[in-house]
Design a protein around this motif. Structure first.
Motif, PDB file in Angstrom:
ATOM      1  N   MET A 144       0.835  -1.194  -0.016  1.00 26.06           N
ATOM      2  CA  MET A 144      -0.073   0.071  -0.031  1.00 26.06           C
ATOM      3  C   MET A 144       0.992   1.293   0.025  1.00 26.06           C
ATOM      4  O   MET A 144       0.452   1.936  -0.746  1.00 26.06           O
ATOM      5  N   GLU A 145       1.895   1.327   0.790  1.00 22.64           N
ATOM      6  CA  GLU A 145       2.611   2.231   0.959  1.00 22.64           C
ATOM      7  C   GLU A 145       3.428   2.904  -0.257  1.00 22.64           C
ATOM      8  O   GLU A 145       3.495   3.927  -0.609  1.00 22.64           O
ATOM      9  N   LEU A 146       3.859   1.621  -1.183  1.00 19.25           N
ATOM     10  CA  LEU A 146       4.554   1.963  -2.529  1.00 19.25           C
ATOM     11  C   LEU A 146       3.731   2.921  -3.441  1.00 19.25           C
ATOM     12  O   LEU A 146       4.114   3.852  -4.173  1.00 19.25           O
ATOM     13  N   GLU A 147       2.233   2.304  -3.435  1.00 19.44           N
ATOM     14  CA  GLU A 147       1.278   2.800  -4.583  1.00 19.44           C
ATOM     15  C   GLU A 147       1.039   4.206  -3.862  1.00 19.44           C
ATOM     16  O   GLU A 147       0.727   4.923  -4.922  1.00 19.44           O
ATOM     17  N   LEU A 148       0.917   4.348  -2.591  1.00 17.82           N
ATOM     18  CA  LEU A 148       0.502   5.782  -2.209  1.00 17.82           C
ATOM     19  C   LEU A 148       1.649   6.918  -2.555  1.00 17.82           C
ATOM     20  O   LEU A 148       1.492   7.828  -2.872  1.00 17.82           O
ATOM     21  N   VAL A 149       3.008   6.139  -2.165  1.00 15.70           N
ATOM     22  CA  VAL A 149       3.996   7.229  -2.742  1.00 15.70           C
ATOM     23  C   VAL A 149       3.731   7.415  -3.930  1.00 15.70           C
ATOM     24  O   VAL A 149       4.163   8.768  -4.251  1.00 15.70           O
ATOM     25  N   ARG A 150       3.621   6.632  -5.109  1.00 17.96           N
ATOM     26  CA  ARG A 150       3.530   6.744  -6.305  1.00 17.96           C
ATOM     27  C   ARG A 150       2.347   7.953  -6.509  1.00 17.96           C
ATOM     28  O   ARG A 150       2.648   8.908  -7.305  1.00 17.96           O
ATOM     29  N   TRP A 151       1.331   7.833  -5.884  1.00 17.16           N
ATOM     30  CA  TRP A 151       0.298   8.649  -5.943  1.00 17.16           C
ATOM     31  C   TRP A 151       0.550  10.295  -5.708  1.00 17.16           C
ATOM     32  O   TRP A 151       0.632  11.002  -6.146  1.00 17.16           O
ATOM     33  N   LEU A 152       1.376   9.984  -4.479  1.00 12.42           N
ATOM     34  CA  LEU A 152       2.036  11.519  -3.913  1.00 12.42           C
ATOM     35  C   LEU A 152       2.756  12.096  -4.826  1.00 12.42           C
ATOM     36  O   LEU A 152       3.093  13.381  -5.109  1.00 12.42           O
ATOM     37  N   THR A 153       3.698  11.302  -5.451  1.00  4.92           N
ATOM     38  CA  THR A 153       4.721  11.869  -6.240  1.00  4.92           C
ATOM     39  C   THR A 153       4.135  12.450  -7.460  1.00  4.92           C
ATOM     40  O   THR A 153       4.503  13.470  -7.923  1.00  4.92           O
ATOM     41  N   GLU A 154       2.992  11.767  -7.846  1.00  5.66           N
ATOM     42  CA  GLU A 154       2.418  12.306  -9.256  1.00  5.66           C
ATOM     43  C   GLU A 154       1.540  13.586  -8.749  1.00  5.66           C
ATOM     44  O   GLU A 154       1.196  14.390  -9.560  1.00  5.66           O
TER      45      GLU A 154
END
Ligand SMILES: [Mg+2]
Length: 308
Positions: free
Chosen positions: A1-11
């Motif tokens: 979950m954290e990785l996907e969230l980080v990706r969303w945040l980065t974008e």
């Protein structure tokens, strides 16, 4: 979950001129804009204490979590610069959203407010557990050339001022926090204020705190306290009066300020804000919280404030 969230945040986290390194590295790097003092505040909100997640739009929860921190920067007359966000999510999510979707909605609410006040979301930490949602935010601001506005500068004879209208925030304003950042900066820039804070725990309790920090007392003019329409509405369906709501309810997030009578009257004449400013009392020699009796004598006033 954290990785996907980080990706969303980065974008989705907008670039900010002062944010050199944002989400994705071990820590954020900010360029500090001036050599002025840094103001730091931290405040957290928790499901079932500060809001009911199952009944609330998570964007509003995110808005509130950042808003209470910006209100504390406003209380110091500091310009907001950046914030870091620590989320502890309920593992099972809430209301049909999984934990990641919930986090994204919380961030959407924060980002709207961050954009409004030009605050960089510099980074954060996300965990999940079997308990309720908890959000902790630390916000950074900078003082202006006027220096920080403190609680401790009021003197007997100063008048007490408040922005907006008080009470009944539980009907919705406690979530839709409108941090008085611009108002505090403008007032502190244009007028010689002696003390200030934001009202988070109710006028009576917070006024008594300001007085205690300043080593004096405060006498409220109860007939001049601006009472919000929400306080009137709430009083119609419980046993408290609108005034009791205005005095005791928490989370108004308005500014409580003091200034000499000359300065206070100038502010009242000029009404320089989009929200009204009202004189609601004065600082007195006798420590404590007071109201006026029929003969203008001081009578003790209970400082009971907001109870969660
Ligand atoms: Mg405060």
């Amino acid at each position: 979950m954290e990785l996907e969230l980080v990706r969303w945040l980065t974008e989705n986290l907008p670039a900010h001129p002062l944010l050199r390194i944002g989400i994705g590295d071990d820590a954020a790097v900010l360029r500090w804009p001036t050599d002025g003092d840094l103001v730091v505040t931290t405040d957290g909100v928790t499901d079932e204490v500060d809001f009911i997640l199952s009944e609330t739009d998570p964007q509003l929860v995110g808005h509130k979590a950042l808003g209470v921190n910006l209100s504390d920067l406003a209380a110091m007359a500091a310009e907001p610069v950046a914030a870091v966000v620590s989320l502890v999510l309920p593992r099972k999510g809430c209301g049909g959203r999984d934990a990641k979707e919930l986090a994204i909605e919380l961030y959407r609410g924060m980002l709207q407010l961050a954009e409004q006040f030009n605050v960089a979301i510099a980074g954060g930490d996300t965990n999940s557990w079997d308990g309720p949602l908890a959000i902790s935010i630390t916000a950074f601001g900078q003082v202006t050339q006027r220096g920080p506005l403190m609680r401790s500068g009021a003197k007997p004879g100063d008048l007490l001022l408040v922005t907006g209208a008080l009470g009944g925030s539980i009907l919705g304003r406690h979530l839709r926090v409108e941090p008085r950042v611009r108002e505090a900066l403008l007032l502190n820039e244009r007028y010689e204020l002696s003390a200030g804070m934001d009202i988070s725990d109710g006028l009576a309790l917070d006024a008594s705190r300001l007085a205690a920090a300043s080593g004096c007392g405060v006498a409220l003019r109860l007939d001049q306290i601006p009472i919000s329409a929400d306080a009137v509405r709430l009083a119609a369906c419980d046993r408290a009066t609108p005034l009791e709501h205005a005095l005791g309810d928490g989370e108004d997030f308005e500014l409580l300020l003091t200034a000499s009578p000359e300065v206070a009257e100038q502010i009242i004449r000029e009404q320089p804000l989009g929200v009204p400013v009202t004189i609601i009392g004065e600082c007195v020699d006798q420590r404590g919280l007071w109201k006026y009796g029929d003969q203008r004598q001081l009578l003790p006033l209970d400082a009971s404030g907001y109870r969660h």
